[in-house]
Motif scaffolding. Structure first.
Motif, PDB file in Angstrom:
ATOM      1  N   ILE A   1      32.653  63.364  33.963  1.00 25.98           N
ATOM      2  CA  ILE A   1      31.462  62.609  33.941  1.00 25.98           C
ATOM      3  C   ILE A   1      30.423  62.976  32.804  1.00 25.98           C
ATOM      4  O   ILE A   1      29.797  62.183  32.268  1.00 25.98           O
TER       5      ILE A   1
ATOM      6  N   LEU B   1      26.922  65.690  41.955  1.00 27.13           N
ATOM      7  CA  LEU B   1      26.171  64.425  41.220  1.00 27.13           C
ATOM      8  C   LEU B   1      25.458  63.730  42.407  1.00 27.13           C
ATOM      9  O   LEU B   1      25.975  63.468  43.352  1.00 27.13           O
TER      10      LEU B   1
ATOM     11  N   LEU C   1      28.157  56.641  40.847  1.00 27.90           N
ATOM     12  CA  LEU C   1      28.827  56.255  39.792  1.00 27.90           C
ATOM     13  C   LEU C   1      28.939  54.768  39.611  1.00 27.90           C
ATOM     14  O   LEU C   1      29.239  54.103  38.554  1.00 27.90           O
TER      15      LEU C   1
ATOM     16  N   TYR D   1      29.300  60.284  30.168  1.00 30.36           N
ATOM     17  CA  TYR D   1      27.789  60.213  29.897  1.00 30.36           C
ATOM     18  C   TYR D   1      27.619  60.316  28.578  1.00 30.36           C
ATOM     19  O   TYR D   1      26.768  59.550  27.669  1.00 30.36           O
TER      20      TYR D   1
END
Length: 181
Positions: free
Chosen positions: A65, A44, A48, A69
């Motif tokens: 994640i 990533l 975050l 999303y």
């Protein structure tokens, strides 16, 4: 000097293999996640913390994640109180109602089996009544723009469940969304 572009990713990959640790360079943060499956590696770029305040629970996996999303993007499409349940990047329940509790009941009724272990996102602050309903099954992650104190106390009873507060404006689409398939 620090590597750039693809060289940065290669350098991080080499360091990751050697030390099993995150890498950071001038172009942004590269963090490796586990939980994607057999021999799965994921990265990533970014933070975050730009989108969420983590209030409780263990670290997020790559799949968490992706599901978070997707769920947040869907909830942002609705003006009325809405609940979205996502599992393995597929919506398995979406509903709007007069309040989050009723929306959750409707979303869960869509496919209660697939919702088990899923990600829930809501587009209104989460109250105790909705939290109690959500405690009835195992949910990996619950995302809301805010949580009442009573809702947090109720949801924190499950020690591994992740609770994320969505930061204002985080549901807006920004930057790149790159995925390898």
């Amino acid at each position: 000097t620090r590597p750039h572009g693809a060289a940065s990713s290669t350098a991080c990959s080499s360091r990751r293999a050697a030390r099993r640790s995150p890498c950071s360079y001038a172009l942004g943060l590269l963090w490796w996640f586990s939980g994607r499956g057999f021999r799965g590696a994921a990265a990533l770029y970014g933070s975050l913390a730009d989108a969420f305040d983590k209030l409780h629970g263990k670290d997020l996996s790559f799949n968490n994640i992706l599901d978070a999303y997707a769920a947040v993007r869907i909830t942002s499409e609705f003006d009325h109180p809405t609940v979205v349940i996502v599992k393995h990047n597929n919506p398995c329940g979406v509903a709007s109602a007069a309040d989050i509790s009723d929306a959750y009941k409707k979303a869960l009724a869509t496919d209660s089996k697939s919702a088990f272990g899923g990600i829930v996102a809501v587009n209104r602050p989460l109250d105790e009544a909705a939290a109690e309903l959500m405690n009835s099954i195992f949910l990996e992650v619950i995302i809301a723009p805010d949580f009442s104190d009573a809702a947090l106390a109720s949801l924190k009873k499950k020690k591994d469940r992740r609770l994320l507060r969505l930061r204002a404006g985080a549901q807006e689409t920004r930057g790149l969304d790159i995925r390898r398939v």
